[in-house]
Design an enzyme around this catalytic site. Structure first.
Site, PDB file in Angstrom:
ATOM      1  N   GLY A  51      -0.426 -11.449 -17.897  1.00  0.00           N
ATOM      2  CA  GLY A  51      -1.836 -11.764 -17.726  1.00  0.00           C
ATOM      3  C   GLY A  51      -2.321 -12.844 -18.670  1.00  0.00           C
ATOM      4  NE  ARG A  68      -3.882  -2.169   2.262  1.00  0.00           N
ATOM      5  CZ  ARG A  68      -4.844  -2.371   3.161  1.00  0.00           C
ATOM      6  NH1 ARG A  68      -4.951  -1.567   4.211  1.00  0.00           N
ATOM      7  NH2 ARG A  68      -5.691  -3.386   3.008  1.00  0.00           N
ATOM      8  CD  GLU A 114       2.844 -18.071 -18.573  1.00  0.00           C
ATOM      9  OE1 GLU A 114       3.039 -18.429 -17.392  1.00  0.00           O
ATOM     10  OE2 GLU A 114       2.508 -16.906 -18.879  1.00  0.00           O
ATOM     11  CG  ASP A 160       3.586  -6.830 -16.389  1.00  0.00           C
ATOM     12  OD1 ASP A 160       3.322  -6.101 -15.408  1.00  0.00           O
ATOM     13  OD2 ASP A 160       3.329  -8.046 -16.425  1.00  0.00           O
TER      14      ASP A 160
END
Length: 348
Positions: free
Chosen positions: A176, A76, A206, A143
């Site tokens: 992602g 945070r 991937e 990214d």
């Protein structure tokens, strides 16, 4: 499980190392995660680091995502990002990693409402302390999360070209979910990043096939490919990677943990290397996959026939493929040369 008593382990411990594919947000070991959670009042369902360790035994990708998101929730403030970075640097130093390019996803933190100046300041201080306290040079790959960022918004590249970007960013990445979010969607962001002097460093091949790697190469003009194991689906793609000397950032334990390959022993690492593709060895999310770079090298040796000569060559490949400044590259190259000269050539 790899036998940690293998005779090669002392050699591996001393080997100077470079890592190219490592996520800061996936490097939170139980002690660090527990400390951050207590500081920020985040409930993890565990009352000690030891109890938290049990949560790292996930069974599938959804378990991994739940743990990864819990880790994000503990980050945070600038202090949190600094502490995470310094903890990672200490771990890398223990393995004699001299330089690492660490991926972090600014958009994930922005979407959580994190002050991006705090994020920048935390990463900057963490990077400074990594070098000062642990002798590890870090650079950042920021990214795009494919499924979370509207490609038309170009939010990540705007951020990287703005005043709250951290120091030491060397490339734009793309992570992602691959399925349904092909590289071509992000062509404009990567063109802008390249024009600004950043490398193109996307994940591809991937979880989906060779078309994803071709897209990263053609649309994003990728300098390296994160994972890229599905390149084996297309002999023409393998030939292209070899001919154009495009390295793959391979992470065997990660791929096995996420059920992308049947097991670490059945990973295509050796097939890629035997085909002449430049391969580097990496940990991806080392805390959550319970691995280290030294372990990945040991896996390559014990299960995939990598000799000490090939392991050393993989470090030279990683060094050549990285975006460290020339002085850092020269220093590590000299360390590798001196190490090779000082150690026995007939290691297993």
């Amino acid at each position: 499980m790899v036998d940690q008593t293998d005779d090669i382990t002392p050699w591996l411990a001393r080997l100077p190392k470079v890592e190219l594919h490592l996520h800061l947000e996936g490097s939170l070991r139980p002690a660090t995660l527990f400390q951050l959670a207590q500081r920020n009042g985040v409930e993890l369902g565990a009352d000690s680091p030891a109890a938290l360790t049990a949560l790292y035994q996930f069974n599938d990708f959804n378990d991994f995502v739940r743990l990864f998101l819990a880790g994000l929730a503990t980050l945070r403030t600038a202090e949190d990002f600094t502490d995470a970075t310094v903890a990672l640097a200490a771990e890398l130093a223990e393995q004699n990693v001299r330089y690492a390019e660490v991926t972090t996803t600014p958009g994930n933190h922005h979407r959580r409402g994190i002050d991006m100046a705090e994020y920048r300041d935390g990463l900057n201080e963490g990077r400074r302390r990594a070098r000062a306290e642990h002798g590890v040079d870090l650079a950042w790959v920021c990214d795009i999360s494919r499924e979370s960022e509207d490609p038309g918004s170009e939010w990540t590249v705007d951020y990287l070209l703005g005043p709250t970007a951290p120091d030491g960013v060397v490339g734009l990445g793309l992570g992602g979910v691959e399925d349904g979010y092909p590289p071509e969607l992000f062509t404009s962001s990567f063109a802008r990043a390249r024009a600004a002097g950043l490398a193109s460093l996307p994940h591809a091949g991937e979880t989906v096939g060779a078309a994803s790697v071709w897209g990263a190469l053609r649309a994003l003009r990728a300098n390296r490919i994160g994972h890229g194991i599905r390149s084996l689906d297309d002999p023409a793609l393998l030939d292209h990677l070899v001919a154009h000397d495009i390295p793959l950032e391979v992470a065997p334990t990660s791929n096995a943990c996420l059920k992308l390959v049947p097991s670490v022993a059945e990973h295509p690492l050796a097939h890629l290397a035997d085909a002449g593709v430049p391969v580097t060895l990496n940990t991806d999310d080392p805390a959550y996959f319970q691995t280290t770079l030294t372990t990945e090298l040991l896996v390559a040796h014990r299960l995939h026939g990598f000799t000490t000569e090939r392991l050393l060559a993989a470090q030279h490949t990683a060094l050549a493929a990285c975006y460290a400044d020339p002085a850092t590259k020269a220093r590590i190259r000299e360390e590798l040369t001196d190490f090779a000269a000082s150690t026995s050539a007939d290691q297993p």
